[in-house]
Design an enzyme around this catalytic site. Structure first.
Site, PDB file in Angstrom:
ATOM      1  N   TYR A 127      -4.091  -3.869   0.706  1.00  0.00           N
ATOM      2  CA  TYR A 127      -3.518  -2.971  -0.294  1.00  0.00           C
ATOM      3  C   TYR A 127      -3.490  -1.583   0.332  1.00  0.00           C
ATOM      4  O   TYR A 127      -4.491  -0.881   0.376  1.00  0.00           O
ATOM      5  CB  TYR A 127      -4.370  -2.996  -1.569  1.00  0.00           C
TER       6      TYR A 127
ATOM      7  N   HIS B 177       4.034  -5.386 -10.753  1.00  0.00           N
ATOM      8  CA  HIS B 177       4.549  -6.105  -9.589  1.00  0.00           C
ATOM      9  C   HIS B 177       4.768  -7.560  -9.977  1.00  0.00           C
ATOM     10  O   HIS B 177       4.219  -8.043 -10.972  1.00  0.00           O
ATOM     11  CB  HIS B 177       3.549  -6.067  -8.426  1.00  0.00           C
TER      12      HIS B 177
END
Length: 536
Positions: free
Chosen positions: A389, A527
């Site tokens: 991430y 997302h």
């Protein structure tokens, strides 16, 4: 006329001063009506049914039938010359029109066959225009003695009357043809050519009301058409259930098309083909996702049958991990969690697998980069899997320099070191829309985190230029497919998004990628998941 107004079936002449529009609250609803105004305001308006027959002396009346305004031939009659002074008095009194509600205005305009689009002031102006355009001017008065009646008609090419929308789009009074057919009613059939320019000029002057100037239908239609041609944004007919199938982009190239997983994915591999199926998803908080009513981890696993699931932005604390592990689906017995310790309830990554990895590593091994739980690396027989991430550059790009000068370089070095022994699959939220095709509005986001020129150049220099392949873009070079839609502006409903989530693979195994795909129908986060099928 001022004393008596008679209606009946006799053949006596009736002088109808004007088709006067009155507020609907003062009228009884009927199939059609004629409002009659006289010099005194106390005179009652009366309604007439379509069934009533009128006998009107043609030598003492004038009909003016305006295309797009007449609904019934029995309605919209003009008065004689002697009534025009009285009508002028009524036309000057606008209070009744001003007092009408939007609903009453629209209802009245529909009965007149006049387009009813717009706000209240526009509706009032349109109604006034209709009333004014039916008043003969001085030139018409002087010429009325030479002809009994004049009817201006629209040219109709062997078809029925057009709808309201057709009238608007085809320029309601057919001025584009350069002339109008003028036909004398009843006794004489005269054809006169009317200057289109003169009519347009007259209409424009009649539409000036107070401080506003309302453009004619012809000018409005032309303006709307030109504006539609000028717009650079393309959003095709949206599908309410599948908005991702809409090509949504501010400046699309002519060969671009929207990603549709139903039609753009390859057929399944032959049974028995050795492969691994990996999915990745930024869940924007795992606890929130598990509470999301329409989400079922079991159904997702059954539908996609993935071998490995990578998660980003889990936002878990270390103390929460064991509790979460108890909720995992049967068969996915191997899970590895990296949580932020510098900021609680922030960031976090995880790998959940039904294949036992050979080894697992957390972070990059460099101090200063491993306190936010941003990387988990799992080693399998034939490849390394890195789940990451990438830090967002933040509001005001406060972390931009840290990201491109430190984080991106550290990640690149970590990948290259692993690649010395095995190919690498890098996945996760990389927080960068690499090219203009990867973002709905490139021009408007040049200084937005995730699309700055610095981030995009760093993405290329530290990853793609080092030999890693963007699997989705390789498989779909001209396809617009997004993986992120912000909550703030409801971008998911209109497919105004970004592609921030990736599968990058070493060049040595790029040819083994069978499918790199997006699952835009999966909700529960800002997302959506993406997947990779890699032949082994």
């Amino acid at each position: 006329m001022n004393n008596v107004l008679q209606f009946g079936l006799q053949s006596s002449a009736i002088y109808v001063a004007k088709f006067l529009v009155v507020p609907l609250r003062s009228l009884r609803v009927g199939s059609s009506f004629v409002g009659v105004g006289v010099g005194t305001r106390s005179f009652n308006k009366r309604l007439m049914s379509n069934a009533t027959a009128f006998s009107i002396n043609n030598s003492k009346r004038k009909e003016l039938k305006i295309p797009g305004a007449a609904i019934d031939q029995n309605c919209h009659q003009m008065g004689s010359d002697t009534d025009r002074d009285e009508m002028g008095t009524l036309q000057d009194d606008r209070k009744e029109i001003e007092a009408m509600t939007v609903q009453e205005l629209r209802s009245t305009l529909r009965k007149l066959g006049v387009p009813v689009k717009g706000r209240k002031q526009e509706l009032i102006s349109t109604l006034r225009l209709h009333m004014d355009s039916n008043l003969p001017d001085q030139k018409e008065t002087s010429s009325s003695t030479r002809s009994d009646s004049v009817t201006i008609k629209r040219k109709i090419s062997n078809r029925e009357e057009p709808t309201e929308d057709e009238c608007t789009n085809s320029e309601a009074y057919d001025i584009e043809h350069g002339e109008k057919r003028v036909k004398q009613s009843t006794e004489k059939n005269l054809k006169a050519k009317v200057s289109a320019k003169a009519i347009a000029k007259e209409q424009k002057s009649l539409m000036r009301t107070g401080k506003q100037q309302i453009q004619s239908k012809e000018e409005t239609s032309s303006t709307i058409s030109s504006e539609l041609l000028k717009t650079e944004e393309i959003i095709s007919s949206p599908s309410q259930s599948e908005p991702w199938t809409v090509l949504a982009h501010k400046k699309p190239q002519k060969d671009w098309k929207a990603y549709n997983p139903k039609t753009m994915r390859p057929p399944p591999l032959p049974e028995g083909t050795k492969c691994v199926k990996v999915m990745t998803w930024n869940v924007n908080g795992l606890r929130g996702l598990l509470k999301f009513e329409s989400f079922s981890a079991l159904q997702l696993a059954q539908r996609e049958n993935f071998d490995i699931l990578c998660l980003q932005e889990t936002k878990l604390q270390v103390k929460d991990v064991e509790e979460i592990k108890k909720t995992l689906i049967d068969g996915y017995d191997h899970s590895f969690w990296s949580c932020s310790v510098s900021k609680l309830g922030y960031s976090g990554t995880a790998i959940i697998s039904r294949i036992k990895p050979l080894s697992v590593r957390y972070g990059t091994g460099l101090s200063g980069h491993d306190t936010e739980g941003r990387i988990v690396t799992a080693e399998f027989d034939s490849f390394y899997l890195i789940n990451t991430y990438v830090p967002n550059s933040g509001d005001g790009l406060k972390r931009l320099s840290y990201r491109i000068e430190e984080w991106d370089r550290t990640l690149s070095n970590h990948i290259k070191e692993l690649e010395k022994s095995k190919p690498v699959v890098l996945t996760g939220d990389l927080n960068c829309a690499h090219e203009e095709i990867d973002i709905f509005n490139p021009a408007g986001n040049k200084r937005s985190a995730g699309f700055t020129i610095e981030e995009r150049q760093s993405f290329g220099a530290n990853l793609l230029d080092k030999g890693f392949v963007d699997t989705f873009r390789k498989q779909h070079p001209g396809v617009v497919g997004y993986t992120y839609w912000g909550y703030r502006h409801g971008g998911r409903k209109t497919n105004k998004g970004w592609r921030l989530d990736y599968f990058l693979v070493s060049q040595s195994i790029a040819a083994n990628v069978h499918d790199s795909y997006i699952l835009p129908d999966i909700n529960g986060s800002d997302h959506c998941p993406i997947g990779l099928i890699l032949k082994l």
